[in-house]
Design a protein around this motif. Structure first.
Motif, mmCIF file in Angstrom:
data_model
loop_
_atom_site.group_PDB
_atom_site.id
_atom_site.type_symbol
_atom_site.label_atom_id
_atom_site.label_comp_id
_atom_site.label_asym_id
_atom_site.label_seq_id
_atom_site.Cartn_x
_atom_site.Cartn_y
_atom_site.Cartn_z
ATOM 1 N N SER A 322 34.428 10.839 7.464
ATOM 2 C CA SER A 322 34.457 10.333 6.072
ATOM 3 C C SER A 322 34.404 9.053 6.140
ATOM 4 C CB SER A 322 35.797 10.750 5.372
ATOM 5 O OG SER A 322 35.708 12.314 5.153
ATOM 6 N N ASP A 326 31.286 6.695 4.444
ATOM 7 C CA ASP A 326 31.244 5.564 3.607
ATOM 8 C C ASP A 326 30.478 4.366 3.986
ATOM 9 O OD1 ASP A 326 32.719 7.042 1.958
ATOM 10 O OD2 ASP A 326 34.809 6.591 2.760
ATOM 11 N N TYR A 342 25.830 10.630 -1.652
ATOM 12 C CA TYR A 342 27.106 10.854 -2.000
ATOM 13 C C TYR A 342 27.765 11.784 -0.870
ATOM 14 C CZ TYR A 342 25.709 15.674 -3.020
ATOM 15 O OH TYR A 342 25.166 17.096 -3.334
ATOM 16 N N ALA A 392 33.814 -0.067 -1.658
ATOM 17 C CA ALA A 392 34.027 0.696 -2.946
ATOM 18 C C ALA A 392 32.913 0.615 -4.167
ATOM 19 C CB ALA A 392 35.300 -0.021 -3.601
ATOM 20 N N LYS A 395 32.024 4.445 -3.940
ATOM 21 C CA LYS A 395 32.835 5.470 -4.245
ATOM 22 C C LYS A 395 32.971 6.016 -5.652
ATOM 23 C CE LYS A 395 35.820 5.193 -0.341
ATOM 24 N NZ LYS A 395 37.099 5.109 0.441
#
Length: 462
Positions: A322, A326, A342, A392, A395
């Motif tokens: 994960s 990201d 995504y 971020a 996200k």
């Protein structure tokens, strides 16, 4: 020049010092270690200069430098020929970094490694310095209109509550009310239900049909229905301008069931080794995709390019940790300014992140002892996330966006379909009523004529 670690550990005094004082012992004359590493951002970034010399950066490099300063050793970076973590062959040998440690070509391998039973038989693991799971990385769809958007102003719970309130209001009127104007029970109950529906869709409801306590119940239903309808109308106007961004891949099952998708994974990892032994379930079916050519094994260094090329075409998905997912998304956002990818909702296969060393080596417990304060203080996590820019930014990217444009047929398609279906059913019921009424009229007319022919008085009206 410092001697190799293997020669240093021949001295029993050094081994005893490591075992008795794991937190404070230092190699008096220094030591030289051979360390294996592969490129696996954001944990470790391996670069090679023009002369072929390897160097590392990132959180694991910081961790290794801290250990080197604490224990007083230097290190030399190498990488396995196949660039993998390591897989066991049928003859019992291992490939990748695990094979290098097992064959004593290197002293430690950075990995990071997940702990498995087969690996623990041939190498020793340090304390874990991070935990991460696996996720599926896919491309978002283009913004599109939801033709059934008129259902979204209310959640499923509100729709159910509305129908339940309608039923309770109708049932209360049936129980508390009485027959009016000679209507039968069934006719009166159906009339009450239609009156409640007329209130809900903002049609007139004759109050003269109700009395006293009945009017109290009807008034309460009117207030509830009007508040909900007004709320629905105001919200619907805003939702008609919404575009939904499809994210069709939400789980492993979605990947398996889509024959047009190819899965990109890194070979010879804890994931590939473990799912190859599973006998049933989604992970077994994921592993079975390799037998029909739907798995593309690539090194992790190729993932960013594969994401920007293959995954962008909606033909591939990537399975990775994960945190790495990201990082890939954040790097592409830094280049393009768009959140085109995504992570699927389902995550799986949480594993440890450890360094490995030779079986029985006294250096592994010492490294574990000194890793602990770095982890507990949050220093490793700080190093980790400090190197990921724009983490971020994508996200919290929305799955729906608002646009300013005129309403089109696509916006109202669901409403028109519902209207057309309702009109068709109403026409069908109307035709059935005509047929049934005509049949009954003809039957009564025939009975009247038959009675007249037998001498009875009778007539037939149109």
């Amino acid at each position: 020049m410092a001697r190799p670690l293997r020669e240093v550990l021949v001295n029993p005094k050094v081994v005893r010092g490591l075992q008795e004082h794991p937190g404070t012992y230092r190699f008096e004359g220094g030591a030289s270690m051979v360390v294996s590493a592969v490129h696996w951002p954001p944990h470790v970034v391996v670069t090679e200069d023009a002369s072929g010399r390897l160097s590392i950066e990132g959180p694991l490099a910081n961790l290794l430098d801290t250990l080197a300063a604490s224990l007083n050793f230097t290190y030399h970076i190498v990488k396995p020929a196949d660039g993998s973590w390591g897989a066991k062959f049928k003859n019992g040998t291992w490939s990748g970094m695990v094979g290098q440690v097992l064959q004593q070509e290197v002293d430690i391998a950075l990995g990071p490694f997940g702990i498995t039973e087969s690996r623990s038989k041939v190498v020793d693991f340090t304390r874990s310095f991070y935990f991460d799971d696996r996720s599926i990385l896919a491309r978002k769809g283009a913004p599109e209109v939801d033709p059934w958007g008129f259902m979204h102003p209310f959640t499923e719970m509100v729709w159910c509550a509305l129908l339940l309130t309608l039923f309770l209001a109708w049932l209360s009127l049936v129980v508390l009310g009485r027959d009016h104007k000679g209507y039968g029970h069934i006719t009166w109950a159906s009339n009450l239900l239609f009156q409640q529906l007329r209130v809900l869709i903002q049609q007139d409801a004759p109050v003269k049909l109700f009395r006293g306590r009945e009017r109290f119940l009807v008034g309460g239903w009117v207030v509830v229905a009007m508040m909900l309808v007004w709320s629905y109308q105001s919200t619907l106007v805003a939702l008609l301008a919404v575009r939904y961004i499809p994210q069709p891949i939400r789980s492993i099952r979605d990947v398996v069931n889509n024959p047009s998708l190819t899965v990109i994974m890194e070979p010879n990892t804890i994931v590939t080794d473990t799912i190859s032994t599973i006998k049933f379930g989604d992970l077994k079916e994921l592993n079975d995709l390799k037998y029909i050519g739907r798995v593309d094994y690539q090194p992790a260094s190729n993932f960013p390019q594969a994401l920007d090329n293959l995954v962008r075409r909606h033909t591939h998905v990537i399975i990775s940790t994960s945190l790495s997912s990201d990082l890939f998304i954040a790097d592409l956002y830094a280049k393009t300014g768009k959140c085109d990818f995504y992570k699927a909702r389902q995550t799986f296969f949480t594993s440890t992140h450890c360094i490995i060393g030779q079986k029985g080596s006294p250096i592994v417990p010492v490294i574990s002892y000194r890793i602990r304060p770095l982890v507990e203080s949050g220093l490793y996590v700080y190093w980790l996330f400090r190197n990921i820019h724009f983490l971020a930014s994508c996200k919290a990217s929305p799955s729906k966006i608002t646009v300013r444009e005129a309403l089109s047929l696509s916006n109202l398609l669901g409403i028109l379909v519902l209207l057309g279906a309702g009109t068709f059913l109403a026409t069908l019921v109307f035709c059935l009523e005509l047929c049934i009424t005509g049949h009954c009229s003809a039957k009564r007319c025939f009975s009247g004529r038959l009675s007249a022919s037998r001498g009875f008085s009778g007539h037939c009206s149109a």
